[in-house]
Design a protein around this motif. Structure first.
Motif, short mmCIF file in Angstrom:
data_model
loop_
_atom_site.label_atom_id
_atom_site.label_comp_id
_atom_site.label_asym_id
_atom_site.label_seq_id
_atom_site.Cartn_x
_atom_site.Cartn_y
_atom_site.Cartn_z
N GLU A 1 -4.36 -6.11 -4.73
CA GLU A 1 -5.34 -6.60 -3.94
C GLU A 1 -5.47 -5.67 -2.89
OE1 GLU A 1 -8.30 -10.62 -2.74
OE2 GLU A 1 -6.42 -10.36 -4.09
N ARG A 2 -4.56 -6.15 -1.85
CA ARG A 2 -4.48 -5.62 -0.33
C ARG A 2 -4.26 -4.33 -0.66
NH1 ARG A 2 0.99 -9.48 2.65
NH2 ARG A 2 -0.28 -11.67 2.01
N ILE A 3 -3.61 -3.07 -1.22
CA ILE A 3 -3.49 -1.87 -2.24
C ILE A 3 -4.83 -1.51 -2.21
CG2 ILE A 3 -1.94 -0.80 -3.06
CD1 ILE A 3 0.46 -1.95 -3.97
N ALA A 4 -5.53 -2.42 -3.67
CA ALA A 4 -7.00 -1.35 -3.47
C ALA A 4 -7.57 -1.58 -2.15
CB ALA A 4 -7.43 -2.39 -4.76
N GLU A 5 -7.54 -2.27 -0.91
CA GLU A 5 -8.61 -2.66 -0.69
C GLU A 5 -8.08 -1.16 0.78
OE1 GLU A 5 -7.68 -6.51 1.29
OE2 GLU A 5 -9.29 -7.47 0.21
N LEU A 6 -7.35 -0.90 0.54
CA LEU A 6 -6.51 0.21 1.59
C LEU A 6 -7.93 1.17 1.11
CD1 LEU A 6 -3.02 -1.00 2.99
CD2 LEU A 6 -4.65 -0.88 3.95
N GLU A 7 -7.77 1.03 0.07
CA GLU A 7 -8.09 2.79 -1.42
C GLU A 7 -7.12 3.73 -0.87
OE1 GLU A 7 -12.09 3.60 0.95
OE2 GLU A 7 -12.35 1.92 -0.43
N PRO A 8 -5.87 4.39 -0.86
CA PRO A 8 -4.69 4.73 -1.04
C PRO A 8 -4.89 6.36 -2.28
CG PRO A 8 -3.90 2.90 -2.30
CD PRO A 8 -5.21 2.56 -1.55
N ALA B 1 -5.12 17.57 -6.08
CA ALA B 1 -6.23 18.20 -5.70
C ALA B 1 -5.69 19.01 -4.30
CB ALA B 1 -7.54 18.41 -5.69
N ALA B 2 -5.39 17.74 -3.64
CA ALA B 2 -5.63 18.47 -2.10
C ALA B 2 -4.32 17.51 -1.24
CB ALA B 2 -6.48 19.04 -0.68
N PRO B 3 -3.66 17.72 -0.73
CA PRO B 3 -2.57 16.62 0.11
C PRO B 3 -2.90 15.33 0.19
CG PRO B 3 -2.34 18.81 1.04
CD PRO B 3 -3.67 19.10 0.26
N PRO B 4 -2.17 14.39 -0.32
CA PRO B 4 -3.11 12.63 -0.46
C PRO B 4 -2.75 12.50 1.61
CG PRO B 4 -1.71 13.24 -1.95
CD PRO B 4 -1.15 14.53 -1.39
N GLN B 5 -4.19 11.28 1.66
CA GLN B 5 -4.23 11.36 3.18
C GLN B 5 -3.87 10.29 3.70
OE1 GLN B 5 -4.85 14.19 6.17
NE2 GLN B 5 -4.44 15.24 3.76
N ARG B 6 -4.21 9.42 1.97
CA ARG B 6 -3.82 7.86 2.36
C ARG B 6 -2.69 7.46 1.80
NH1 ARG B 6 -7.30 4.59 5.90
NH2 ARG B 6 -7.05 2.87 3.54
N VAL B 7 -1.65 7.00 2.18
CA VAL B 7 -0.21 6.59 1.28
C VAL B 7 0.44 5.51 1.28
CG1 VAL B 7 1.85 7.74 0.90
CG2 VAL B 7 0.66 8.66 2.43
N VAL B 8 0.66 4.59 0.29
CA VAL B 8 0.84 3.70 0.50
C VAL B 8 2.44 3.51 -0.24
CG1 VAL B 8 1.00 1.29 -0.95
CG2 VAL B 8 -0.69 1.89 0.37
N ALA B 9 3.00 2.94 0.54
CA ALA B 9 5.05 3.36 -0.05
C ALA B 9 5.66 1.57 -0.48
CB ALA B 9 5.55 3.91 1.24
N LEU B 10 5.77 1.66 -1.56
CA LEU B 10 6.54 0.13 -2.28
C LEU B 10 7.68 -0.30 -1.55
CD1 LEU B 10 3.50 -0.28 -4.95
CD2 LEU B 10 3.40 -1.12 -2.00
N THR B 11 8.48 1.11 -1.11
CA THR B 11 9.61 0.79 -1.31
C THR B 11 10.33 1.73 0.24
OG1 THR B 11 12.07 0.24 -2.04
CG2 THR B 11 11.03 2.91 -2.34
N TRP B 12 11.23 0.40 1.02
CA TRP B 12 11.49 1.00 2.24
C TRP B 12 12.08 2.43 2.53
CZ3 TRP B 12 14.49 -4.19 3.24
CH2 TRP B 12 13.69 -5.49 3.61
N SER B 13 13.27 2.94 1.67
CA SER B 13 13.67 4.57 1.61
C SER B 13 12.35 5.71 1.39
CB SER B 13 14.20 4.72 0.37
OG SER B 13 13.67 4.81 -0.38
N LEU B 14 10.91 5.38 0.81
CA LEU B 14 9.99 5.99 0.54
C LEU B 14 9.60 5.90 1.75
CD1 LEU B 14 9.18 5.37 -2.99
CD2 LEU B 14 10.26 7.34 -2.33
N VAL B 15 9.28 4.31 3.10
CA VAL B 15 8.88 4.51 3.85
C VAL B 15 9.38 5.32 4.62
CG1 VAL B 15 8.45 2.79 5.52
CG2 VAL B 15 7.68 1.89 3.56
N GLU B 16 10.61 5.09 4.94
CA GLU B 16 11.49 5.80 5.79
C GLU B 16 11.04 7.63 5.79
OE1 GLU B 16 16.13 5.91 5.45
OE2 GLU B 16 15.68 3.47 4.58
#
Length: 314
Positions: free
Chosen positions: A102-109, A44-59
């Motif tokens: 659990e940690r990912i859920a706590e961040l509410e991405p 619906a809109a650009p996401p604001q809170r992003v979790v990245a689970l592999t290093w190339s995506l973090v980059e």
């Protein structure tokens, strides 16, 4: 006219006020549709809170000016990837091969970016937030070209398309400048340059076709001294003695050494032609399985290593 003028002004003011009242509000940000390895996804809109689970995506995120709220194996990233540095504020969310739900859920991405290492976790991750899955490395495609596609796709998701294009232009300009530095060193007859990572005291990963290291060498106008056929990750695991095939070429090994420090003191290593000829150099950490801009960091490391060798021979 003196009587009419105030009346006209009052009437005009009333019209302007009426228009201000009925004018539509600025349109909300339009929804965005992006494509990953599984198809199209609409937000619906650009996401604001992003979790990245592999290093190339973090980059990709950091190069776009986005600080991920969660990163898998952040400590490992800071050891092996290094560039670009992850800004303060990102939280570690477990390992790449075993992220902490659990940690990912706590961040509410708002969205979770995943790759093949996390494919088995996608159904569980989707109970937390939408998941975009990217197959970054495959023998069926050009890894470097696909990394640019993913970079642009993620930029579109996050409304950062202009940032992405500017960064890719900077990348290409940096590679062109680095190529000129190589030419300044060797003219039109550069040596072969073989890029490796030590697996242990007996084996090395030799990078070749379809690797990000090979893309860096190509951008610099260089070729490897050992042919490695196309594969998913772009490397072949070889015994150390096979490095003798480099002959008069240069060897550049990527740090950290990963349990191979003792190798450098062995008779086998000291007998290698590139060691005897002073044509071996360590290269600062850069991720050999990284995102689009990792090619720049790899190229910078290669050129700096070559310049250090040239300086030592003067």
């Amino acid at each position: 006219m003196r009587v009419l003028l105030p009346a006209l002004i009052a009437a005009a003011t009333a019209v302007v006020a009426a228009v201000a009242v009925v004018a539509p509000a600025a349109p909300a940000r339009a929804e965005v549709t992006v494509t990953d390895s599984r198809g199209s996804h609409t937000f619906a809109a650009p996401p604001q809170r992003v979790v990245a689970l592999t290093w190339s995506l973090v980059e990709h995120l950091v190069e776009l000016g986005v600080t991920p709220v969660g990163v898998a194996d952040l400590e490992g990233y800071n050891t092996w990837v290094v560039h670009p540095p992850v800004p303060a504020g990102a939280v570690e969310v477990g390992l790449r091969q075993e992220p902490s739900l659990e940690r990912i859920a706590e961040l509410e991405p708002d969205v979770i970016l995943a790759s093949d290492d996390q494919i088995a976790f996608v159904p569980q991750l989707e109970t937390i937030a939408p998941v975009l899955h990217y197959t970054a490395f495959s023998s069926e495609h050009d890894n470097e070209a696909v990394s640019r596609q993913h970079f642009r796709e993620i930029a579109r998701l996050l409304d950062r398309e202009a940032v992405a294009e500017a960064r890719l232009a900077d990348l290409d300009a940096a590679l062109a400048a680095l190529r000129q530095r190589v030419q300044a060193l060797y003219g039109d007859t550069p040596p072969t340059v073989t890029v490796v990572r030590f697996a242990d005291e007996a084996r090395v990963r030799v990078y070749g076709d379809n690797s990000m290291s090979s893309a860096a060498l190509k951008a610099l106008g260089l070729t490897s001294g050992i042919a490695v056929p196309r594969s998913r990750w772009g490397f072949a695991l070889k015994p150390v003695q096979d490095l003798g095939a480099i002959g008069d070429g240069v060897l550049v090994y990527v740090e950290p050494l990963e349990k191979a420090e003792a190798l450098l003191n062995t008779a086998l290593w000291q007998a290698m032609p590139f060691v005897r000829g002073g044509r071996v150099a360590a290269m600062a950490p850069a991720w050999t399985y990284g995102g689009a801009v990792s090619v720049q960091y790899l190229a910078e490391g290669i050129v700096t290593a070559l310049e250090s060798l040239a300086a030592g021979h003067r």
